[in-house]
Design an enzyme around this catalytic site. Structure first.
Site, PDB file in Angstrom:
ATOM      1  N   ASP A   1       0.845  -1.058   0.108  1.00 33.86           N
ATOM      2  CA  ASP A   1      -0.078   0.109   0.001  1.00 33.86           C
ATOM      3  C   ASP A   1       0.886   1.272   0.030  1.00 33.86           C
ATOM      4  OD1 ASP A   1      -2.457   1.372   0.192  1.00 33.86           O
ATOM      5  OD2 ASP A   1      -1.950   1.761   2.169  1.00 33.86           O
TER       6      ASP A   1
ATOM      7  N   GLU B   1      -1.284  -0.840  -6.404  1.00 32.58           N
ATOM      8  CA  GLU B   1      -2.262  -0.124  -6.685  1.00 32.58           C
ATOM      9  C   GLU B   1      -1.547   0.604  -7.879  1.00 32.58           C
ATOM     10  OE1 GLU B   1      -5.847   1.154  -4.189  1.00 32.58           O
ATOM     11  OE2 GLU B   1      -3.841   1.518  -3.050  1.00 32.58           O
TER      12      GLU B   1
ATOM     13  N   ASP C   1      -3.267   0.759   7.248  1.00 29.57           N
ATOM     14  CA  ASP C   1      -2.270   0.907   5.767  1.00 29.57           C
ATOM     15  C   ASP C   1      -2.135  -0.727   5.665  1.00 29.57           C
ATOM     16  OD1 ASP C   1      -2.226   3.463   5.463  1.00 29.57           O
ATOM     17  OD2 ASP C   1      -0.417   3.583   6.563  1.00 29.57           O
TER      18      ASP C   1
END
Ligand SMILES: [Zn+2]
Length: 369
Positions: A186, A270, A351
């Protein structure tokens, strides 16, 4: 075939430095001359596309007749200036870039040369370049024997140092590795990333200290009268710090990506659009400075070299709001909530929860693929 570039510091002698300066100047001169000619031709034939297509442009060889001093520098550097201009126009016509600009003295001092008939060689701390003969350089990394050198780009940095980037090509067919270990990352503003195991990448202390120093020195610079001696001195100081910081950051990103590519067969991240993100969230420059883009590109090639995978998942995937235990998606989650708590009883660092979700999403993709 795959490409890889190696970067080293060059240590030219006084004479070599003079020739480098001359080469940067000649490359800029030829580039501007050719741009000037193209602009004239486009102006003349802008309403007659057929006639425009038939026009031919001058080559560096033609300019050499007119300006014989151009012969003193590497002719391949001039040929590459022509190619760069062509590329600039292609980018303009395809809408990827604005109209090509003239290069002024402040433009990046750089040129590229190619390997032709063994004109570039490496030996014992020296590299042989066209016209320059043997230049001393610091080869802190071996170029593997199966890598074929294709081109070299020489750049003078803002603080007056010389760098060389050696582009190589090599035969590469990595055997796809069976995925046994997966990790999710992340993105984190402060620490680069938090992984699904709960680990955080942390910028070293000296890097953070250097950043603080840069902020201070930049403040000093802004108080100096522009153009004054003291301003020039301070500007150089800031440029040197900038260079140091960007090298430290690059080292850190190399180490972090190397570590992950060694430990895991598949890394899931991501797909963030950093430019859009920094604008949207008013983070300004700091998001770019964090180096996420550079980090993910290092990660990608380091994994691919070993037949491993980098999976990028949709940036709209609700990684933060989803419970990584039961899958329930929260309606809202404010940025200040650092701990994720779900009705199912699951509780975790915000997170880490997101990183686990990113990992799960990547594993779903792997199963489909
Ligand atoms: Zn839950």
């Amino acid at each position: 075939m795959a490409n890889k570039a190696y970067q080293f510091r060059l240590y030219p002698t006084k004479e070599q430095e003079q020739l480098l300066t001359k080469t940067f100047g000649c490359v800029r001169f030829v580039y501007n001359k050719m741009l000037e000619e193209r602009i004239q031709i486009y102006e003349k034939f802008k309403d007659d596309k057929e006639a425009l297509k038939k026009q031919t442009f001058s080559t560096p060889a033609k300019y050499k007749k007119e300006f014989p001093w151009l012969k003193e520098v590497d002719s391949l550097a001039l040929a590459n200036a022509q190619l760069n201009l062509q590329k600039a126009f292609q980018n303009f016509f395809s809408g990827r870039a604005g109209f090509p600009k003239f290069k002024n003295r402040k433009a990046k001092q750089s040129y590229t040369t190619n390997v032709v008939n063994g004109n570039i060689k490496l030996s014992d701390g020296y590299i042989k370049l066209p016209k320059l003969k043997w230049i001393k350089f610091k080869q802190h990394r071996e170029i593997p024997a199966h890598h074929i050198i294709k081109a070299c780009t020489i750049t003078k940095t803002k603080t007056g140092k010389y760098d060389i980037s050696i582009l190589t090509e090599y035969e590469h067919q990595p055997v796809p590795k069976e995925v046994q270990t997966v990790v999710g990352l992340d993105f984190s503003m402060n620490t680069l990333y938090v992984d699904s195991e709960g680990k955080r990448a942390n910028y070293p202390r000296f890097y953070r200290q250097a950043l603080e120093k840069l902020t201070r020195e930049q403040r000093v610079l802004s108080r100096r009268r522009k153009g004054s001696n003291r301003w020039h001195k301070q500007r150089l100081k800031v440029a040197k710090l900038h260079e140091k910081i960007s090298n430290q950051r690059k080292d850190f990103l190399h180490k972090e990506s190397h570590k992950l590519a060694k430990l895991y067969d598949c890394v899931v991240i991501e797909d963030l659009n950093m430019k859009g993100m920094s604008q949207a969230l008013h983070f300004g420059q700091s998001v770019h400075d964090n180096g996420w883009g550079m980090f993910t590109s290092f990660l990608q090639y380091k994994l691919e070299e070993q037949g491993k995978k980098l999976i990028k998942i949709d940036k709209w995937f609700p990684s933060s709001k989803t419970c990584s235990c039961c899958g329930q998606v929260k309606e809202s989650l404010s940025l200040s909530e650092r701990t994720f708590r779900c009705e199912c009883g699951f509780e975790s660092d915000r997170d880490v929860n997101a990183a686990i979700n990113i990992k799960h999403e990547g594993m779903k993709r792997l199963a489909i693929a």
